[in-house]
Scaffold this motif. Structure first.
Motif, PDB file in Angstrom:
ATOM      1  N   VAL A 272       0.823  -1.210   0.000  1.00  0.00           N
ATOM      2  CA  VAL A 272       0.000   0.000   0.000  1.00  0.00           C
ATOM      3  C   VAL A 272       0.856   1.260   0.000  1.00  0.00           C
ATOM      4  N   ALA A 273       0.386   2.265  -0.731  1.00  0.00           N
ATOM      5  CA  ALA A 273       0.902   3.639  -0.603  1.00  0.00           C
ATOM      6  C   ALA A 273      -0.293   4.497  -0.216  1.00  0.00           C
ATOM      7  N   HIS A 274      -0.272   5.048   0.995  1.00  0.00           N
ATOM      8  CA  HIS A 274      -1.424   5.733   1.579  1.00  0.00           C
ATOM      9  C   HIS A 274      -1.111   7.217   1.768  1.00  0.00           C
ATOM     10  N   SER A 275      -2.025   8.077   1.315  1.00  0.00           N
ATOM     11  CA  SER A 275      -1.845   9.531   1.408  1.00  0.00           C
ATOM     12  C   SER A 275      -2.719  10.114   2.500  1.00  0.00           C
ATOM     13  N   PHE A 276      -2.173  11.088   3.227  1.00  0.00           N
ATOM     14  CA  PHE A 276      -2.906  11.846   4.254  1.00  0.00           C
ATOM     15  C   PHE A 276      -2.591  13.314   4.095  1.00  0.00           C
TER      16      PHE A 276
END
Length: 280
Positions: A272-276
């Motif tokens: 996963v590559a998760h953005s916030f």
């Protein structure tokens, strides 16, 4: 740094088991993985390798699967040849970004061409986490932005960010190979606005960043996320990778507890590559 290469063949082969083993071996010090047709190759600093610990991980699955294991010591000076021979091929991501080594002679043209000198530092674009973040970078205008690249590996993400118009990049990695490799690869690509540092999140001070990449193991992300948030500008984006879909809940809970907003994630082969986004 000397490395130990462990080649594992799984019978009967199951892709999910390969992913699980990669995650569990990462917990005991393995830091690079390359998929093979019926298993994978795993790499660990030679001084950290424990055959007993490896066997303990595999033993949990020995009732239903068998494992053929080969071990090879890779001396410091041999790593380039190892990658040239077996792993590092020209790679195109998103139809725009070509990643190649200096020794490659045949490769397609691309809008962004990144030359990486292969060594034990993580980040030639072949791993799902690196490829996913590169794809996200390609989708965004980074003109004038300040960037922090935590766990920079070869410096590939910072190099692409610079090519995409970023004003200044700070690249940090605890590994000496990565620190030196980032500096060398930046020079190889005529990039002059990357400031490479050897260390961890403890190096972060008063600088502020518009965008942060952190491609590291889950436990490090959870431990250092507060430090990332502290140096992220309001409205800025933190992109984290290096963990699996089953880890999303823990990562999201921590990020939201710090006041960050979930901006979605991309998934590739369970990585996963998760953005916030940091709220204004």
């Amino acid at each position: 740094m000397d490395y130990q290469k462990i080649s594992i063949q799984i019978t009967p082969f199951q892709e999910w088991l390969r992913d699980v083993l990669n995650a569990q071996l990462a917990e005991i010090g393995f830091d690079s993985f390359v998929e093979t047709e019926t298993g994978f190759d795993a790499f660990i600093p030679a001084t950290s390798y424990s055959e007993e610990s490896l066997n303990e991980v595999l033993e949990d699955f020995s009732g239903d699967f068998s494992f053929e294991i080969q071990s090879e010591f890779i001396a410091d000076q041999n790593w380039n040849k190892e990658w040239e021979k077996n792993y590092f091929k020209p790679l195109m991501i998103g139809g725009e970004c070509l990643i190649r080594a200096p020794f490659h002679t045949e490769y397609p043209e691309a809008k962004y061409e990144i030359v990486i000198e292969p060594n034990m530092a993580f980040g030639t674009g072949n791993h799902e986490t690196t490829a996913s973040i590169i794809a996200l970078i390609l989708q965004n205008d980074l003109t004038g932005k300040t960037i922090l690249d935590m766990g920079c590996g070869t410096g590939i993400l910072g190099i692409l960010a610079s090519m995409k118009g970023a004003r200044q990049i700070t690249a940090i990695d605890i590994d000496k190979w990565s620190y030196e490799g980032t500096r060398e690869n930046a020079a190889l690509n005529n990039i002059t606005n990357i400031n490479a540092k050897q260390g961890d999140a403890g190096l972060l001070g008063n600088e502020k960043f518009d965008l942060i990449f952190a491609n590291i193991h889950k436990n490090v992300l959870l431990n250092d996320m507060e430090a990332y948030n502290a140096v992220l500008n309001a409205g800025g984006t933190l992109i984290m990778s290096g963990f699996y879909t089953e880890d999303i809940k823990d990562i999201r809970t921590k990020a939201e507890s710090l006041g960050m907003k979930d901006a979605g994630f991309v998934e590739k082969n369970n990585w996963v590559a998760h953005s916030f986004i940091k709220k204004d």
